[in-house]
Design a protein around this motif. Structure first.
Motif, PDB file in Angstrom:
ATOM      1  N   ASP A  51      11.507   1.792  25.554  1.00 58.95           N
ATOM      2  CA  ASP A  51      12.588   1.712  24.614  1.00 58.95           C
ATOM      3  C   ASP A  51      13.474   2.908  24.634  1.00 58.95           C
ATOM      4  OD1 ASP A  51      14.155   1.111  22.183  1.00 58.95           O
ATOM      5  OD2 ASP A  51      12.633   1.025  20.805  1.00 58.95           O
ATOM      6  N   GLU A  53      16.129   3.854  23.496  1.00 61.25           N
ATOM      7  CA  GLU A  53      17.026   4.018  22.415  1.00 61.25           C
ATOM      8  C   GLU A  53      16.111   5.164  21.669  1.00 61.25           C
ATOM      9  OE1 GLU A  53      20.115   3.213  22.429  1.00 61.25           O
ATOM     10  OE2 GLU A  53      19.633   2.210  24.179  1.00 61.25           O
ATOM     11  N   LYS A  54      15.156   5.330  21.728  1.00 61.34           N
ATOM     12  CA  LYS A  54      14.120   6.124  20.848  1.00 61.34           C
ATOM     13  C   LYS A  54      13.589   7.245  21.944  1.00 61.34           C
ATOM     14  CE  LYS A  54      12.623   2.321  17.622  1.00 61.34           C
ATOM     15  NZ  LYS A  54      11.423   1.585  17.033  1.00 61.34           N
TER      16      LYS A  54
END
Length: 242
Positions: A51, A53-54
């Motif tokens: 992920d 985006e994190k």
């Protein structure tokens, strides 16, 4: 009182039957397989983040793909925002891309190049299914040697070419090779990787322990930099596609 008891028992039985039906009617869970290969010359361990985006906070507990190693990951479906960071500096991203993982699909992501100039090659793999009685193993060849000219592959001592004109960031099909359990441990396949235009030998890879690989498939990948020495030399590494 007896009627109530029978009613209660009947109600419990019906509930149990309904739960059993629901349990048995659950759909099969689809999955996928992604093998990430760390083929960076003179590199370091890579830490994946599925992920991107994190921020990856607990990197000390994360999986580490060692240099010249590979790890398989499963259970990821859909458009996955994947990033890869060096183990030595997880705030620095070496690779970031959305990869499509369809149900029941098999893929390999090769991270190649050098620590200062990385590249990637993503494949969708059609791994053959061999019966044990066939006594076969599947072998494919991949060229992830950055800047490499097309190469050819042959077995040492044999004149016929197995693969010809394998360009940078390309892969052959899986080819079947005999692997009987009765074959002595000293017997192996020595694959020679050559410049396709000049036939000059680049490197070799010895595939041994054939009896333990029956019905399985592997990838032999050429990595490194043409003309490189030491950590940047062109060599072949093995990736299991079991």
């Amino acid at each position: 009182m007896k009627f109530r008891l029978i009613y209660v028992i009947t109600w419990i039985a019906c509930c149990s039957s309904m739960l059993s039906c629901k349990k048995n009617s659950l759909p099969a869970i689809s999955s996928s397989s992604l093998t990430i290969v760390n083929a960076i010359s003179g590199g370091y361990g890579l830490i994946p983040n599925f992920d991107s985006e994190k921020t990856l906070i607990y990197y000390k507990n994360a999986a580490v793909i060692t240099n010249n190693g590979a790890l398989e990951f499963s259970g990821h479906l859909g458009n996955i925002p994947l990033s890869l960071a060096p183990q030595t500096d997880t705030l620095h991203t070496l690779y970031k891309n959305n990869i499509l993982m369809e149900a029941n699909s098999i893929h390999t992501l090769f991270i190649t190049g050098t620590v200062d100039n990385t590249d990637s090659y993503f494949t969708t793999d059609k791994v053959p299914a061999y019966a044990a009685a066939d006594s076969l193993i599947g072998v494919r060849f991949v060229n992830v040697s950055m800047g490499s000219k097309p190469v050819s592959i042959n077995i040492k001592g044999q004149s016929n070419t197995l693969v010809n004109g394998l360009a940078y960031k390309s892969a052959s099909d899986f080819l079947p090779y005999a692997a009987k359990k009765t074959v002595p441990a000293t017997i192996s396949y020595i694959f020679e990787i050559r410049d396709a235009s000049t036939a000059a030998l680049i490197t070799t890879y010895t595939l041994s322990s054939l009896g333990t690989k029956i019905s399985k498939s592997v990838t032999i990948a050429l990595k490194g930099i043409p003309g490189g020495t030491g950590a940047n030399a062109q060599v072949a590494l093995l990736v299991n596609n079991y």
